[in-house]
Write a protein that holds these residues in place. Structure first.
Motif, mmCIF file in Angstrom:
data_model
loop_
_atom_site.group_PDB
_atom_site.id
_atom_site.type_symbol
_atom_site.label_atom_id
_atom_site.label_comp_id
_atom_site.label_asym_id
_atom_site.label_seq_id
_atom_site.Cartn_x
_atom_site.Cartn_y
_atom_site.Cartn_z
ATOM 1 N N GLU A 297 0.819 -1.203 0.000
ATOM 2 C CA GLU A 297 0.000 0.000 0.000
ATOM 3 C C GLU A 297 0.861 1.264 0.000
ATOM 4 O OE1 GLU A 297 -4.032 -0.214 2.111
ATOM 5 O OE2 GLU A 297 -2.723 -1.463 3.334
ATOM 6 N N PHE A 298 0.314 2.305 -0.569
ATOM 7 C CA PHE A 298 1.054 3.551 -0.777
ATOM 8 C C PHE A 298 1.437 4.238 0.527
ATOM 9 C CE2 PHE A 298 1.269 8.141 -1.584
ATOM 10 C CZ PHE A 298 2.222 8.175 -2.591
ATOM 11 N N ILE A 299 0.725 4.004 1.622
ATOM 12 C CA ILE A 299 0.926 4.770 2.843
ATOM 13 C C ILE A 299 2.308 4.553 3.454
ATOM 14 C CG2 ILE A 299 -1.504 4.969 3.464
ATOM 15 C CD1 ILE A 299 -1.269 2.489 5.114
ATOM 16 N N VAL A 300 3.006 3.480 3.103
ATOM 17 C CA VAL A 300 4.332 3.244 3.680
ATOM 18 C C VAL A 300 5.453 3.411 2.651
ATOM 19 C CG1 VAL A 300 3.429 1.676 5.434
ATOM 20 C CG2 VAL A 300 4.158 0.763 3.237
ATOM 21 N N LYS A 301 5.125 3.790 1.426
ATOM 22 C CA LYS A 301 6.146 3.838 0.381
ATOM 23 C C LYS A 301 7.240 4.849 0.694
ATOM 24 C CE LYS A 301 3.341 2.219 -3.505
ATOM 25 N NZ LYS A 301 2.752 2.552 -4.824
ATOM 26 N N ASN A 302 6.865 6.041 1.075
ATOM 27 C CA ASN A 302 7.863 7.096 1.294
ATOM 28 C C ASN A 302 8.791 6.755 2.452
ATOM 29 O OD1 ASN A 302 6.796 8.637 -0.802
ATOM 30 N ND2 ASN A 302 5.327 9.662 0.544
ATOM 31 N N ASP A 303 8.272 6.094 3.492
ATOM 32 C CA ASP A 303 9.125 5.711 4.627
ATOM 33 C C ASP A 303 10.196 4.715 4.200
ATOM 34 O OD1 ASP A 303 7.595 7.322 6.241
ATOM 35 O OD2 ASP A 303 6.264 5.698 6.880
ATOM 36 N N ILE A 304 9.824 3.759 3.355
ATOM 37 C CA ILE A 304 10.784 2.740 2.915
ATOM 38 C C ILE A 304 11.794 3.333 1.935
ATOM 39 C CG2 ILE A 304 11.023 0.504 1.770
ATOM 40 C CD1 ILE A 304 9.690 0.297 4.472
ATOM 41 N N LYS A 305 11.340 4.188 1.040
ATOM 42 C CA LYS A 305 12.219 4.715 -0.008
ATOM 43 C C LYS A 305 13.349 5.586 0.546
ATOM 44 C CE LYS A 305 8.909 4.546 -3.815
ATOM 45 N NZ LYS A 305 8.126 5.323 -4.799
ATOM 46 N N GLN A 306 13.180 6.105 1.736
ATOM 47 C CA GLN A 306 14.245 6.891 2.340
ATOM 48 C C GLN A 306 15.492 6.061 2.620
ATOM 49 O OE1 GLN A 306 12.710 8.820 5.827
ATOM 50 N NE2 GLN A 306 11.140 9.964 4.707
ATOM 51 N N TYR A 307 15.335 4.741 2.681
ATOM 52 C CA TYR A 307 16.451 3.855 3.015
ATOM 53 C C TYR A 307 16.975 3.106 1.788
ATOM 54 C CZ TYR A 307 15.290 4.733 7.885
ATOM 55 O OH TYR A 307 15.062 5.342 9.094
ATOM 56 N N PHE A 308 16.619 3.541 0.590
ATOM 57 C CA PHE A 308 17.176 2.925 -0.609
ATOM 58 C C PHE A 308 18.695 3.126 -0.635
ATOM 59 C CE2 PHE A 308 13.381 2.741 -3.787
ATOM 60 C CZ PHE A 308 12.786 1.802 -2.961
ATOM 61 N N ASN A 309 19.405 2.053 -0.981
ATOM 62 C CA ASN A 309 20.856 2.117 -1.087
ATOM 63 C C ASN A 309 21.250 2.941 -2.317
ATOM 64 O OD1 ASN A 309 23.567 0.903 -2.202
ATOM 65 N ND2 ASN A 309 23.510 0.371 -0.031
ATOM 66 N N ASP A 310 22.036 3.991 -2.098
ATOM 67 C CA ASP A 310 22.353 4.934 -3.180
ATOM 68 C C ASP A 310 23.149 4.275 -4.299
ATOM 69 O OD1 ASP A 310 21.016 6.962 -1.898
ATOM 70 O OD2 ASP A 310 22.803 7.699 -0.852
ATOM 71 N N SER A 311 24.163 3.487 -3.949
ATOM 72 C CA SER A 311 25.004 2.884 -4.980
ATOM 73 C C SER A 311 24.216 1.883 -5.825
ATOM 74 C CB SER A 311 26.216 2.200 -4.340
ATOM 75 O OG SER A 311 25.794 1.167 -3.458
ATOM 76 N N LEU A 312 23.373 1.083 -5.174
ATOM 77 C CA LEU A 312 22.551 0.135 -5.930
ATOM 78 C C LEU A 312 21.536 0.867 -6.794
ATOM 79 C CD1 LEU A 312 21.864 -2.614 -3.228
ATOM 80 C CD2 LEU A 312 23.337 -2.808 -5.224
ATOM 81 N N LEU A 313 20.976 1.945 -6.277
ATOM 82 C CA LEU A 313 19.985 2.692 -7.036
ATOM 83 C C LEU A 313 20.608 3.351 -8.260
ATOM 84 C CD1 LEU A 313 16.964 3.202 -6.725
ATOM 85 C CD2 LEU A 313 17.512 5.388 -5.621
ATOM 86 N N ILE A 314 21.833 3.871 -8.112
ATOM 87 C CA ILE A 314 22.537 4.459 -9.257
ATOM 88 C C ILE A 314 22.814 3.397 -10.314
ATOM 89 C CG2 ILE A 314 24.718 5.503 -9.973
ATOM 90 C CD1 ILE A 314 24.728 6.986 -7.288
ATOM 91 N N SER A 315 23.237 2.209 -9.850
ATOM 92 C CA SER A 315 23.498 1.114 -10.784
ATOM 93 C C SER A 315 22.232 0.715 -11.530
ATOM 94 C CB SER A 315 24.071 -0.083 -10.026
ATOM 95 O OG SER A 315 24.220 -1.194 -10.874
ATOM 96 N N TYR A 316 21.106 0.699 -10.812
ATOM 97 C CA TYR A 316 19.840 0.333 -11.443
ATOM 98 C C TYR A 316 19.443 1.354 -12.504
ATOM 99 C CZ TYR A 316 14.831 -0.500 -11.974
ATOM 100 O OH TYR A 316 13.588 -0.720 -12.497
ATOM 101 N N HIS A 317 19.578 2.618 -12.195
ATOM 102 C CA HIS A 317 19.212 3.652 -13.168
ATOM 103 C C HIS A 317 20.170 3.675 -14.360
ATOM 104 C CE1 HIS A 317 15.863 5.217 -11.003
ATOM 105 N NE2 HIS A 317 16.579 5.590 -9.940
ATOM 106 N N GLU A 318 21.427 3.310 -14.152
ATOM 107 C CA GLU A 318 22.378 3.223 -15.265
ATOM 108 C C GLU A 318 21.940 2.162 -16.262
ATOM 109 O OE1 GLU A 318 25.029 4.810 -16.269
ATOM 110 O OE2 GLU A 318 25.030 6.307 -14.670
ATOM 111 N N GLN A 319 21.362 1.068 -15.766
ATOM 112 C CA GLN A 319 20.903 0.009 -16.664
ATOM 113 C C GLN A 319 19.751 0.477 -17.551
ATOM 114 O OE1 GLN A 319 21.771 -3.533 -13.380
ATOM 115 N NE2 GLN A 319 19.704 -3.126 -14.109
#
Length: 587
Positions: A297-319
């Motif tokens: 559900e959307f109500i917890v999305k923003n809380d979880i996204k604050q803890y996304f790993n930056d290096s993994l997220l950059i790698s994902y967007h590079e793909q």
């Protein structure tokens, strides 16, 4: 074979009295997480689902470590083990975690246990190791296992029934009467289809046997030909595709993108795990597609996204940057499906809290007399693994969420959420049109309605269900079992049934053997009852006979005593008479 050799060698290592690298165990506890951070043959493709699960763990640990401040400097650290979305690599990652724990002298309960993997094939292989070494294992949702091991815990209940209800709700709103089933070749998806057929009760039924998606890309052309032929030979309302992993659907979507004009019937696609992007789907006005993505559900999305790993997220967007650069600001590049969080995010967060609560309770029990230094004591370090597992099994805690306080425990009911997307021919993009909550609550976005499919088939709907179940029974023997992975849904309540030949396991023979077993059990029970009853009656009779004999003996003794008394009194009277006569004569 490699697994057994590893366990043997690891047991030898455990027996060694000296640790090579012992940290300060006064403030050190470890939680190992088996996560699908990457995929591919070279384990180089970053997975958004792995990033989400890692963020959920970090989110939970941040909260529980703040609550552990009353125990001194005690903290729970996270050991990240990448499974590379592969069962063999998951086994290697598990071995790596066990070796690391032994080298640092971390044992239960300081080695809290494992979280994941939640795919069945990887878990079966990993559990062969964790079960032998008594390591606790927590999974987000319940899965059917042939046995019920004491070291495996499920945060949420089985989701098969509620998933089937969500699909049935969508098909009913579309007005479908029948469909061609296309499913991923896995136990979870086939069980889901069977549950859906039972839930439909003859109202929305599959046509023919399920079309299985192959494990390699080579067989997808054959699958597409079967789908086309099913529409030619039979008039159907649509095609239902059920997949667990997004990777199983991508080759079929590529074929549909190239041959979309030949696809006449609409498609409803149900996806259990996140990972697909909307640009993976074919973009054609002639192709009607509804995508059902299981999510959080959307109500917890923003809380979880604050803890996304930056290096993994950059790698994902590079793909994905190469594709987005070639989009030329196409609306499809604004992928709202990427924003969906996997449905396992919430139970993974709950698992962290349950682990932490069990650790606090074990410290309170084992270290309550350790008043000098709060935290871990020697009694806690020597806690047996099975005692730790028993303590963890009974855990429950209260969490403050967006909807208020909530009790968290194992085998709990977790809200089920599905996001529904549909191709919009006006802006030529996929839009979020509805959500389904707990399987039956369908909520549309504002000014959005589902188009009803054209019903060209008016034949008996229940016949399709009967035909499906008959064909399923005939083809069930050809489906290869996954090495002791799931429990066959048979009524194996009798141990004798396990020793019967597989060829004799039909319903008629099975009922005969069950009748024989019932009669034998009744006869044996009656025999035991008769033996016990006769024994009791014998003891009662023997006791009564003994009482009679003892009473007769007492009567005889009493009579002898009375007789002796009477004889003595008679003699004394005679003597007194003689003495009186003699005294009279002497006078």
């Amino acid at each position: 074979m490699i697994i057994w050799w590893f366990v043997f060698l690891l047991n030898k290592v455990i027996a060694l009295p000296v640790c090579t690298n012992q940290p300060n165990i006064k403030d050190y506890a470890v939680l190992s997480a088996l996560l699908p951070l990457h995929s591919g043959d070279d384990c180089s493709e970053t997975q958004i689902r792995g990033i989400q699960l890692l963020a959920a763990l970090e989110y939970g640990l941040n909260k529980v470590n703040a609550d552990l401040s009353q125990y001194g400097d005690l903290k729970i650290s996270l050991q990240i083990l990448d499974t590379c979305s592969n069962s063999n690599r998951a086994v290697k990652a598990t071995m790596k975690g066990l070796v690391s724990a032994e080298q640092t002298c971390i044992k239960s309960p300081l080695f809290l246990g494992y979280i994941g993997p939640d795919d069945l094939e990887s878990f079966v292989n990993v559990h062969k190791i964790t079960f032998l070494l008594n390591k606790t294992h927590v999974l987000p949702y319940k899965i059917d296992l042939k046995e019920k091991p004491a070291n495996v815990f499920f945060v949420g209940t089985d989701q098969t029934g509620i998933r089937a209800k969500a699909i049935h709700t969508m098909l009913s709103n579309l007005g479908w009467e029948n469909y061609v089933p296309v499913v991923e070749n896995s136990i979870q998806t086939t069980n889901l289809l069977d549950t859906l057929v039972d839930l439909s009760d003859g109202h929305v039924c599959p046509v023919g046997k399920p079309i299985m998606l192959p494990k390699s890309e080579n067989g997808y052309n054959t699958v597409y030909k079967e789908i086309v032929e099913s529409q030619v030979h039979t008039s159907i309302d649509g095609i239902l595709i059920i997949v667990e992993k997004p990777e199983a659907l991508k080759p079929l979507l590529k074929i549909l993108s190239n041959t979309a004009n030949y696809q006449r019937s609409p498609l409803v696609i149900y996806i259990i795990s996140v990972g697909l992007k909307l640009w993976d789907f074919p973009r054609s006005d002639s192709l009607k597609i509804i995508v059902m993505q299981e999510a959080t559900e959307f109500i917890v999305k923003n809380d979880i996204k604050q803890y996304f790993n930056d290096s993994l997220l950059i790698s994902y967007h590079e793909q994905t940057r190469t594709y987005k650069r070639s989009c030329n600001n196409n609306p499809m590049c604004l992928d709202s499906l990427e924003e969906e969080l996997d449905s396992t995010v919430i139970p993974i967060t709950y698992a962290v809290h349950l682990f932490a609560n069990a650790l606090k309770m074990s410290i309170d029990q084992k270290c309550k007399y350790n008043l000098d230094s709060p935290g871990i004591c020697r009694n806690l370090q020597s806690m047996p693994p099975m005692e730790w597992a028993s303590l963890l099994r009974t855990q429950s805690t209260i969490m403050n969420g967006p909807e208020g306080p909530k009790r968290v425990r194992f085998q709990m009911e977790i809200p089920h959420h599905v996001s529904v997307y549909m191709w919009n021919t006006v802006p030529r993009q996929f839009d979020l049109i509805a959500t389904i909550t707990n399987g039956d609550k369908l909520s549309f976005m504002k000014n959005v309605f589902l188009p009803s499919s054209i019903r060209s088939n008016k034949s008996d709907r229940s016949a399709f269900c009967r035909s499906y179940k008959t064909k399923q029974t005939k083809t069930a023997a050809t489906v290869p079992p996954i090495e002791d992975a799931t429990a066959a849904k048979e009524d194996d309540w009798s141990p004798i049934w396990q020793f019967l030949p597989s060829g004799e396991k039909n319903h008629k023979t099975k009922s005969t053997y069950q009748g024989i077993v019932v009669m034998l059990c009744i006869g044996f029970g009656f025999l035991i009852f008769m033996i016990v009853s006769m024994r009791i009656l014998y003891n009662v009779f023997k006791f009564k006979q003994g009482n009679d004999e003892s009473s007769s003996k007492r009567r005889k003794k009493a009579e002898k005593a009375n007789k002796a008394k009477r004889t003595g009194s008679t003699t004394s009277r005679r003597l007194s008479r003689v003495s009186s006569i003699i005294s009279t004569r002497s006078r």
